[in-house]
Design a protein around this motif. Structure first.
Motif, PDB file in Angstrom:
ATOM      1  N   THR A  39      -4.172  -8.378   7.865  1.00 36.24           N
ATOM      2  CA  THR A  39      -3.513  -7.247   8.494  1.00 36.24           C
ATOM      3  C   THR A  39      -4.128  -7.033   9.873  1.00 36.24           C
ATOM      4  O   THR A  39      -5.179  -7.596  10.195  1.00 36.24           O
ATOM      5  CB  THR A  39      -3.621  -5.968   7.643  1.00 36.24           C
ATOM      6  OG1 THR A  39      -2.730  -4.975   8.173  1.00 36.24           O
ATOM      7  CG2 THR A  39      -5.045  -5.410   7.593  1.00 36.24           C
ATOM      8  N   VAL A  46       2.365  -6.595   8.203  1.00 30.73           N
ATOM      9  CA  VAL A  46       2.148  -7.767   7.329  1.00 30.73           C
ATOM     10  C   VAL A  46       3.457  -8.348   6.817  1.00 30.73           C
ATOM     11  O   VAL A  46       3.633  -9.572   6.769  1.00 30.73           O
ATOM     12  CB  VAL A  46       1.228  -7.380   6.155  1.00 30.73           C
ATOM     13  CG1 VAL A  46       1.216  -8.440   5.062  1.00 30.73           C
ATOM     14  CG2 VAL A  46      -0.204  -7.151   6.677  1.00 30.73           C
ATOM     15  N   SER A  81       0.143  -1.019   8.235  1.00 26.37           N
ATOM     16  CA  SER A  81      -0.254  -2.349   7.764  1.00 26.37           C
ATOM     17  C   SER A  81       0.920  -3.052   7.089  1.00 26.37           C
ATOM     18  O   SER A  81       1.199  -4.231   7.352  1.00 26.37           O
ATOM     19  CB  SER A  81      -1.419  -2.220   6.779  1.00 26.37           C
ATOM     20  OG  SER A  81      -1.756  -3.473   6.214  1.00 26.37           O
ATOM     21  N   HIS A  85      -1.903  -4.321  -0.294  1.00 23.21           N
ATOM     22  CA  HIS A  85      -2.917  -3.978   0.706  1.00 23.21           C
ATOM     23  C   HIS A  85      -4.138  -3.512  -0.071  1.00 23.21           C
ATOM     24  O   HIS A  85      -4.190  -2.377  -0.568  1.00 23.21           O
ATOM     25  CB  HIS A  85      -2.421  -2.865   1.636  1.00 23.21           C
ATOM     26  CG  HIS A  85      -3.453  -2.421   2.626  1.00 23.21           C
ATOM     27  ND1 HIS A  85      -3.350  -2.644   3.977  1.00 23.21           N
ATOM     28  CD2 HIS A  85      -4.630  -1.760   2.448  1.00 23.21           C
ATOM     29  CE1 HIS A  85      -4.415  -2.141   4.583  1.00 23.21           C
ATOM     30  NE2 HIS A  85      -5.197  -1.592   3.690  1.00 23.21           N
ATOM     31  N   THR A  94       2.372 -10.971  -0.965  1.00 27.43           N
ATOM     32  CA  THR A  94       1.348 -11.135   0.074  1.00 27.43           C
ATOM     33  C   THR A  94       0.137 -10.234  -0.182  1.00 27.43           C
ATOM     34  O   THR A  94       0.297  -9.046  -0.439  1.00 27.43           O
ATOM     35  CB  THR A  94       1.936 -10.794   1.455  1.00 27.43           C
ATOM     36  OG1 THR A  94       3.033 -11.686   1.729  1.00 27.43           O
ATOM     37  CG2 THR A  94       0.882 -10.976   2.550  1.00 27.43           C
ATOM     38  N   THR A 122      -3.353  -8.627   1.396  1.00 26.48           N
ATOM     39  CA  THR A 122      -3.928  -8.318   2.708  1.00 26.48           C
ATOM     40  C   THR A 122      -5.035  -7.277   2.566  1.00 26.48           C
ATOM     41  O   THR A 122      -5.254  -6.754   1.474  1.00 26.48           O
ATOM     42  CB  THR A 122      -2.843  -7.829   3.683  1.00 26.48           C
ATOM     43  OG1 THR A 122      -3.351  -7.840   5.029  1.00 26.48           O
ATOM     44  CG2 THR A 122      -2.339  -6.436   3.321  1.00 26.48           C
TER      45      THR A 122
END
Ligand SMILES: Nc1ncnc2c1ncn2[C@@H]1O[C@H](COP(=O)(O)OP(=O)(O)O)[C@@H](O)[C@H]1O
Ligand SMILES: CC(=O)OP(=O)(O)O
Ligand SMILES: [Mg+2]
Length: 404
Positions: A387, A192, A188, A213, A331, A333
């Protein structure tokens, strides 16, 4: 050679299946089985705009037969919806595998040796590896002769800098017991971080990124120039952030103290920190949606849990900005990261001194897809990027069988 890949993500209680065209990323068919092994296991199969729902009789089944039963049902349901896996067979089956130990990190064609190695490290990933092995065995039963490939969560982090991978424990003990940071959610994170650069039209090699994540399992990773420099999960997926049922960071003395009481053997301790902690331990609920709803109704335990989650996230964001020597992109996700505005706002609260300025309206907006949620004048760009572990696994799988 077709680029059609069947991707299996066999989890502890779920089975996610996708039929993906690896080049274009087009999902030709997908299926989800939830609460597998219980007496209310259900499936949903989707082909284009057609769906089928139903139940899976898997109560009390051992993992492999339960997954094999589910795969058989999914195959039939896909055919009913017009997607004949026999008529349009995949070139290979790609499996998401969480832990392969020191010897298996790169994507690899599965044989008995690989299965044995994955099974041998199940104690390091008890929530995942047994289910991953069951998925592999079931797929071999259901699709004999189709090449099977394992894609490991640890692969992206296989070359972590020693300063990040090394625990300050007796070196000989570490060497003998294979004690090191592995890191997870690597497939992931690799996907990503590249998507974030693409979304921004920036060169991946120039970016200092943190990827959060946040799903049932949750991790933070520091990525410089597309390569990981640190990550919060460790030798096992237990370390780091507060998760659905996992505590994340713990003083190891806690486990020693519990063991000294005589009430906790190693399995009881494993069960406590893997399955009874995190959001579940704090609130009695493991799903972030339920915790947020309880918090909105004033539930004190849920409010505290969200504050503990936010505090841990901020610690990692601040620490990883330091490790990176600055930060360009943050980020969010995975299930919580992509969908929970309250968790995202808690993760960056008070971090304006780092140049992180969240745009509340953008954060609250429930649109789908990659999007910016920071203000236009924020020095650090904050994104939500969905993702797509399945597409990443499909591409790794094709690369392996394409080499055969
Ligand atoms: N709209 C939402 N708001 C908050 N949390 C959500 C939402 N949708 C999903 N989630 C969370 O995402 C989690 C699943 O994350 P996901 O990454 O999809 O799965 P996994 O961690 O099992 O791989 C769910 O347990 C739930 O807590
Ligand atoms: C490694 C891990 O925690 O995976 P997941 O988030 O899918 O549970
Ligand atoms: Mg996941």
């Amino acid at each position: 050679m077709t680029d059609r890949v069947l991707v299996l993500n066999a989890g502890s209680s779920s089975l996610k299946l996708q039929v993906v065209r690896a080049d274009s990323g087009v999902v030709e068919a997908q299926a989800l089985v939830e609460r597998l092994g219980s007496d209310d296991a259900t499936f949903r199969v989707t082909v284009g705009d057609r769906t089928a729902d139903g139940r899976v009789d898997s109560a009390g089944h051992a993992q492999t037969p339960a997954v094999a039963t589910a795969l058989g049902i999914l195959r039939d349901q896909l055919a009913h919806l017009g997607f004949d896996l026999d008529g349009e067979p995949p070139v290979a089956i790609g499996h998401r595998v969480v832990h392969g130990g020191r010897d298996l990190t790169r994507p690899v064609r599965i044989d008995d040796r690989v299965i044995a190695q994955i099974a041998s490290v199940s104690a390091l990933a008890p929530l995942h590896n047994p289910a991953n092995v069951a998925g592999i065995r079931a797929a071999i039963e259901e699709f004999p002769g189709t090449p099977q490939v394992a894609v490991f969560d640890t692969g992206f982090f296989a070359d972590l800098p020693e300063t990040a991978a090394t625990y300050a424990i007796d070196r000989q003990v570490a060497a003998d017991a294979g004690i090191q940071r592995y890191g997870f959610h690597g497939t992931s994170n690799e996907f990503v971080s590249a998507q974030a650069a693409r979304f921004l039209g920036r060169d991946l090699a120039e970016l200092r990124q943190i990827v959060l994540h946040l799903g049932n399992g949750a991790s933070a990773s520091a990525i410089a120039g597309g390569r990981p420099v640190d990550t919060s999960m460790g030798m096992t997926p237990l370390e780091g952030l507060v998760m659905g049922t996992r505590a994340g960071d713990l003083d190891p003395g806690i486990l020693l103290q519990l063991a000294r009481t005589g009430d906790y053997d190693v399995d009881a301790l494993d069960h406590l920190i893997s399955r009874r902690s995190g959001l579940l331990g704090l609130t009695g609920r493991s799903d972030m949606r339920d915790v947020c709803a309880a918090a909105e109704s004033g539930d004190e335990a849920a409010l505290l849990a969200l504050d503990v989650v936010g505090h841990r996230l901020r610690k990692y964001v601040g620490a990883y900005a330091a490790v990176l020597g600055g930060l360009d992109v943050l980020t969010f996700t995975a299930g919580v990261g992509e969908n929970s505005a309250p968790v995202r706002s808690r993760a960056v609260a008070g971090l304006e001194f780092l140049g992180i300025r969240l745009d509340s309206a953008r954060n609250e907006c429930a649109e789908r897809g990659a999007r910016r949620i920071s203000t236009d004048d924020s020095a650090v760009t904050v994104l939500v990027v969905p993702t797509n572990e399945e597409l990443a696994i499909a591409r790794h799988t094709l690369a392996v069988v394409g080499q055969d």
